[in-house]
Scaffold this active site. Structure first.
Site, PDB file in Angstrom:
ATOM      1  N   GLU A 149       4.650   2.089  12.666  1.00 13.66           N
ATOM      2  CA  GLU A 149       5.057   0.899  11.921  1.00 13.66           C
ATOM      3  C   GLU A 149       4.838  -0.393  12.696  1.00 13.66           C
ATOM      4  O   GLU A 149       4.523  -1.422  12.094  1.00 13.66           O
ATOM      5  CB  GLU A 149       6.522   1.000  11.490  1.00 13.66           C
ATOM      6  CG  GLU A 149       6.770   1.890  10.279  1.00 13.66           C
ATOM      7  CD  GLU A 149       6.763   3.372  10.604  1.00 13.66           C
ATOM      8  OE1 GLU A 149       6.704   3.720  11.804  1.00 13.66           O
ATOM      9  OE2 GLU A 149       6.804   4.196   9.668  1.00 13.66           O
ATOM     10  N   HIS A 182      17.351   6.379   4.246  1.00 12.13           N
ATOM     11  CA  HIS A 182      16.288   6.251   3.235  1.00 12.13           C
ATOM     12  C   HIS A 182      16.798   5.643   1.937  1.00 12.13           C
ATOM     13  O   HIS A 182      16.253   5.904   0.867  1.00 12.13           O
ATOM     14  CB  HIS A 182      15.674   7.629   2.910  1.00 12.13           C
ATOM     15  CG  HIS A 182      14.811   8.198   3.985  1.00 12.13           C
ATOM     16  ND1 HIS A 182      15.302   8.749   5.136  1.00 12.13           N
ATOM     17  CD2 HIS A 182      13.457   8.306   4.086  1.00 12.13           C
ATOM     18  CE1 HIS A 182      14.296   9.187   5.893  1.00 12.13           C
ATOM     19  NE2 HIS A 182      13.170   8.929   5.286  1.00 12.13           N
TER      20      HIS A 182
HETATM   21  C1  LIG Z   1       9.520   5.722  11.349  1.00 12.94           C
HETATM   22  C2  LIG Z   1       9.186   6.550  10.148  1.00 12.94           C
HETATM   23  N1  LIG Z   1       7.990   6.388   9.560  1.00 12.94           N
HETATM   24  C3  LIG Z   1       7.646   7.104   8.491  1.00 12.94           C
HETATM   25  C4  LIG Z   1       8.502   8.030   7.969  1.00 12.94           C
HETATM   26  C5  LIG Z   1       8.118   8.829   6.721  1.00 12.94           C
HETATM   27  N2  LIG Z   1       7.785  10.196   7.096  1.00 12.94           N
HETATM   28  C6  LIG Z   1       8.703  11.171   7.094  1.00 12.94           C
HETATM   29  S1  LIG Z   1       8.107  12.606   7.707  1.00 12.94           S
HETATM   30  C7  LIG Z   1       6.585  11.915   7.962  1.00 12.94           C
HETATM   31  C8  LIG Z   1       5.478  12.732   8.538  1.00 12.94           C
HETATM   32  C9  LIG Z   1       5.826  13.232   9.877  1.00 12.94           C
HETATM   33  O1  LIG Z   1       4.749  13.918  10.403  1.00 12.94           O
HETATM   34  P1  LIG Z   1       4.944  14.839  11.672  1.00 12.94           P
HETATM   35  O2  LIG Z   1       5.589  14.067  12.751  1.00 12.94           O
HETATM   36  O3  LIG Z   1       3.643  15.456  11.987  1.00 12.94           O
HETATM   37  O4  LIG Z   1       5.998  15.927  11.210  1.00 12.94           O
HETATM   38  P2  LIG Z   1       5.832  17.029  10.081  1.00 12.94           P
HETATM   39  O5  LIG Z   1       6.353  16.443   8.809  1.00 12.94           O
HETATM   40  O6  LIG Z   1       4.412  17.414   9.994  1.00 12.94           O
HETATM   41  O7  LIG Z   1       6.702  18.158  10.538  1.00 12.94           O
HETATM   42  C10 LIG Z   1       6.579  10.586   7.590  1.00 12.94           C
HETATM   43  C11 LIG Z   1       5.413   9.682   7.677  1.00 12.94           C
HETATM   44  C12 LIG Z   1       9.757   8.162   8.584  1.00 12.94           C
HETATM   45  N3  LIG Z   1      10.677   9.005   8.111  1.00 12.94           N
HETATM   46  N4  LIG Z   1      10.059   7.433   9.678  1.00 12.94           N
END
Ligand SMILES: Cc1ncc(C[n+]2csc(CCOP(=O)(O)OP(=O)(O)O)c2C)c(N)n1
Ligand SMILES: Cc1ncc(C[n+]2csc(CCOP(=O)(O)OP(=O)(O)O)c2C)c(N)n1
Ligand SMILES: [Mg+2]
Ligand SMILES: [Mg+2]
Lengths: 320, 322, 322, 320
Positions: free
Chosen positions: B59, B128
């Site tokens: 972000e 959220h």
């Molecule tokens: C700071 C932030 N940015 C974006 C999100 C939205 N979001 C939630 S899970 C996710 C993907 C996370 O990817 P990863 O770290 O690879 O974990 P995975 O879901 O694959 O286990 C995103 C973009 C968030 N919750 N917090």
């Protein structure tokens, strides 16, 4: 590409301009003529000079709290800078920004910055704009060793890499972030080693050798212009003064300080110019004289300029 | 006029601006093939190749690089997936985007839109579901837009993109699916113009975003009970249409402010303060605020529904003034 | 009693707590040998080996790790060098520190203090001069403390460190050097208790931090002119001593709120709204706010001094009510 | 250290518990019994299980939005978890947190987290507490490939390194952050390569092989306990489902999905157990039956539990 005599003399003039500007700032600050925080680039002149030598006005830079050198090397005007340091209405920012916020967007200077590391993503955005417009312009991001521990460093390098942005990251490693020396704030010796975390080239050069800086930066800039993406160039250097004027820098090791003073980048360049017979001592003295006159004129301009008036307070908040 | 959903209207607004100006582009997490977490950018990545860009989960870089791109002449629309994530990139918004122009003595323009959804009501819990407009309104140099209807969503998007300043454009998750008539083609609503969503004479209810709908429902019920409420939607909080609020109060003499954000430190305080300063003599009753209580937003729908300002609470607040 | 500066009083407060509880430690940028950018932690690194820790320039980690250390049972005092840098680590404060206890159903405690200096007046420009308490007051789960005198600084530090919740402790750069009598040894001022810094009967001036001193100076001048102002210092904004404000208004009927932060969206709005809701009938004049205008803080001292609320502006605001 | 039969059977039971919990969650979500966002750990069970096997209740973990597996592996109670997913007052968080915020501080579980990457600095703080108290406890930080692009990753790894904190970073690389696949969000193949930027060990293991995960994590945990500082362990794995329930995951390559389904970590462990004669099929079926009964009981507990009452809204905001 061997540097030509006039190029090297140009480096000398730029470095001398930075030197003279900063030495004058020391004096003016001690004399209470400069308000606020003043972070000086003394001792680091070779970095900005060597890097900006490969840039044109269409290229962008983001600078730092220690920005005077970057500005001068990128073509910034010393009179407008000096007036800004004084808080005068004739300054680059009409007195609204001060030393930490000087910018010249026309020259591609997207500002000094009071927030350590903030320039890193901003430079990625500028590089994106270059690529989006399909121009061959590039962006260069200056930041310190301390700033390489900020999250912005990581996010910006990663983003620049995945989008293959025309961007060069220049780490000015002066071995300290305020009082915190590098071995206490990271456990790698070379910040350049962090490039591998993104899959881009990282090199370390002697930041007090303007030619070494020039060569490494020129290669990185060329890579960026060709569309081959970002690189990280680390320039090891040393700040002569405290973190800001007024800081006695008691945390510094005196021997280290002295050793570094001996590596004065201007003296080293001067030697090379004379050795290579690119310039005589007299010619160099002439340059010095010219530069000092410019700085003196800049100070006069600043001193004689008016302060902003109360009505200026509320202008420039929004664009119409 | 065409009936579309609020989400479609936002998309339509962005599409129009992207067609109009090649410097406009979109980036954010999963805005491409995924179409954004709430589908708002759906399809745009194929309509505008190379101009709808998925970012890493970064972000600070999303907003910081948008600032840099804007300073270098582009017009980014940056999406932050939930307004709740703004804590990660406030520096880029408030110290960089908002202040650059001023700090540089007026010599830069930062024409960027930061689009982000807010709001509770879907069991998404404390991180959220928030409404954080109060923070943004406290930042000189940016503007804050919070549309409540499809038409406003489109018209304010046009204004936000064309504005030469950073604009935070906050869409409400609960509104994405609501439908309404939206002008086709070029449609721009100037920032800083309130809209009277319901005419009334007995009390002024100032509400924005989702709360406009709650206020309208409350007003219908109040009408049954003989109280004729005016519902005023400022639509943009900065700039704020203070004149419209004072004008409504001239008629009604009573003010209820409704916002979903936590009451303490919320923007309702600002409106109340402006009225207490500039229109105290217009008031014939205390100013009431209906807002989220001072607690994080609970997950359990059983609790969440108690936290969100409701029709009933609005009605009670209004009636307490009579 | 001992005369000491505000900075010394803060240090004395921290020292006492560190002696009292081995779980208390300090970290932040340059808090060790450098003693902090404004010297507040000076010397503590030698007094408390291993407990005063220099961090890298990593605000998100400074605050985030403080949250983790607190959740694991320690009592960190984390320093952020300027409150202006909080944009970097708001997530750690508002989504983590503030909400953990609630989100976990009351099963965690986050006893941490976030110390940070605010304020203008030193030509430090737009990114090093701000007052951002309004953001913090809008965050359920944390408390916000803003001492105005050396004695308050010490007593509130004790309360902040002993509190089992995250406390944002904001010290003003212009106050660090002011002197005052400070109780020695154990001295704790409960959070949420306002202090009448000057008794008066004609108007209530609510002010905090540096502005208390401006308000007191204005009150002296007003006294010359026959207006007897009461100066009420809430000292902590969350919790807020609403009762004390209303009580003062019972006497004076007039309210002027002074804060250094930008007026729009500032905490003055909250106070005005509370009064307009709970004490409207106590007022016999509009509520006035004296605060920073809606612009970033300019560098040039010639402009900066026009931005900062002044004695003159306070006097003018008060007189406009008579 | 060769794993013993009962240890491996224990792994099987843990993985089966996670599997059964998550499969039940799929069902319940589809049946509209679970409000909010639900991110499932299906297919990644070996990671949490292999890692937490080296931890005791005194050790800390920070978890993520995809946290059910971490919680179960660290000893979390499935009935309290299930009740929390339902938003019931008997849940871990009295219904206030939900799937994304389950915690059990007594067990050292410092919470699932709705903010990607937020656990990284928090885990550093917990590790600091272990070191400050001179205990031999450690902290483990779980996070995804996507989260390794956040600034928090950089700041936390650097901080943990310079202070030699007893901390293990576990990157669960399931190759996607929502719809964004790893090759689009970073330009290194192995997240473990990022460890070099801090000067700590980084290893990559097959995250669907619980024994490989166990061995790498055990070594890293031992290092941390001994006072030798942090490490980064990357576990390559795959999430079977969409990002959250309800996401049809159209962005995924179907062949890749099928290839990964064949690498089911539970099937692989089952095979090993039988090959090594550590368990018979009947014994494993018994474990499965027991686990499924537990989950069924947890669901009943959750379904029969009351919702929180309005008065609960304002409690637990502050500690007294
Ligand atoms: C700071 C932030 N940015 C974006 C999100 C939205 N979001 C939630 S899970 C996710 C993907 C996370 O990817 P990863 O770290 O690879 O974990 P995975 O879901 O694959 O286990 C995103 C973009 C968030 N919750 N917090
Ligand atoms: C985000 C942020 N944190 C801290 C500071 C305070 N600060 C200003 S300069 C500085 C040191 C920067 O060190 P480095 O990046 O090495 O640059 P140098 O000063 O050595 O040129 C610090 C900590 C700041 N301005 N911004
Ligand atoms: Mg440095
Ligand atoms: Mg992933």
């Amino acid at each position: 590409m061997e540097l030509k005599a006039d190029q090297l003399r140009g480096f000398y003039e730029t470095m001398m301009t930075i030197r003279a500007f900063e030495l004058k700032a020391v004096e003016l600050f001690a004399d209470n003529q400069l308000p606020g925080f003043v972070h000086l680039y003394l001792g680091e002149e070779a970095v900005a000079t060597g890097v900006c030598a490969s840039l044109t006005n269409k290229d962008y830079i983001t600078s730092t709290h220690r920005g005077h050198g970057h500005l001068i090397a990128k073509g910034g005007k010393v009179d407008l800078m000096m007036a800004e340091l004084f808080g005068k209405s004739t300054g680059y920012c009409k007195g609204k920004g001060g030393s930490m916020h000087i910018a010249d967007v026309e020259l591609g200077i997207l500002g000094a910055n009071g927030i350590v590391g903030a320039g890193q993503p901003i430079s990625a955005g500028a590089a994106f704009a270059c690529k989006y417009r399909k121009s061959d312009a590039v962006a260069v991001c200056f930041f310190g060793d301390g700033a390489s521990n900020r999250g912005t460093f990581h996010e910006a390098l990663n983003m620049a890499t995945i989008w293959k942005l025309p961007l060069v990251f220049i780490c000015e490693n002066n071995l300290y972030g305020i009082s915190n020396c590098q071995r206490d704030h990271m456990r790698v010796t070379d910040v350049a080693d962090r490039a591998a975390a993104y899959g881009i080239p990282g090199v370390t050069v002697d930041g007090n050798d303007v030619i070494a800086v020039y060569e490494a930066a020129a290669e990185a800039v060329a890579r960026a212009r060709k569309g081959d993406g970002p690189s990280l160039v680390e320039c090891k250097t040393w700040r002569w003064r405290g973190h800001f004027e007024g800081d006695p820098a008691v945390y510094k090791n005196q021997e280290e300080q002295e050793a570094w003073l001996k590596k004065d980048p201007l003296v080293r360049l001067e030697k090379k110019l004379i050795e290579r017979e690119y310039a005589t001592k007299t010619q160099l003295d002439e340059i010095k004289g010219k530069v000092e006159a410019q700085i003196a004129a800049a100070v006069r301009f600043a001193q004689e300029s008016p302060y902003p008036v109360p009505e200026d307070l509320l202008t420039d908040v929004y664009a119409e | 006029m065409k009936e579309m959903s609020y989400a479609e209207a936002i998309r339509d607004g962005m599409r129009f601006e992207m067609q109009r100006d090649a410097n406009v582009f979109i980036w954010g997490e999963d805005v491409g093939i995924f179409g954004g977490c709430f589908g708002v950018t759906g399809g745009l990545v194929t309509e505008f190749p190379g101009r709808v860009i998925d970012t890493p989960i970064s972000e600070t870089a999303i907003v910081g690089a948008a600032v840099g791109a804007a300073a270098a002449g582009l017009r980014p629309i940056a999406e932050i997936m939930f307004v709740d994530f703004m804590g990660v990139c406030m520096d880029e918004l408030f110290n960089q985007a908002a202040k650059m122009r001023y700090m540089f003595g007026g010599k830069a323009k930062i024409p960027m839109v930061l689009r982000t959804p807010c709001g509770a009501g879907m069991g998404a819990a404390a991180q959220h579901s928030q409404s954080m407009e109060a923070w943004f309104t406290h930042i000189p140099g940016i503007k804050t837009v919070m549309p409540s209807t499809p038409a406003d969503a489109k018209g304010l998007m046009a204004a936000a993109v064309r504005d030469d300043n950073p604009v935070v454009y906050i869409e409400h998750k609960q509104l994405l699916g609501i439908k309404g008539d939206v002008p086709e083609g070029d449609y721009c609503i100037p920032l800083g113009k309130a809209d009277i969503k319901r005419d009334g004479s007995d009390v002024t209810i100032v509400a924005w975003s989702w709360m406009v709908h709650k206020a309208l429902a409350a007003a219908e019920e109040l009408a049954q009970q003989g109280i004729n409420a005016e519902v005023l939607d400022p639509r943009t909080l900065v700039p704020l249409d203070t004149a419209a609020i004072l004008k409504s109060l001239e008629k009604t003499g009573k003010l209820v402010i409704v916002h979903e954000a936590v009451k303490t430190g919320g923007f309702g305080g600002e409106i109340a303060a402006i009225v207490a300063e500039e229109g105290l003599d217009l008031l014939d009753a205390p100013i009431k605020r209906v807002a989220m209580p001072f607690a994080p937003i609970p997950f359990s729908p059983a609790l969440e529904k108690c936290a969100i300002p409701s029709e009933e609470k609005i009605i009670a607040a209004v009636k307490s003034l009579f």
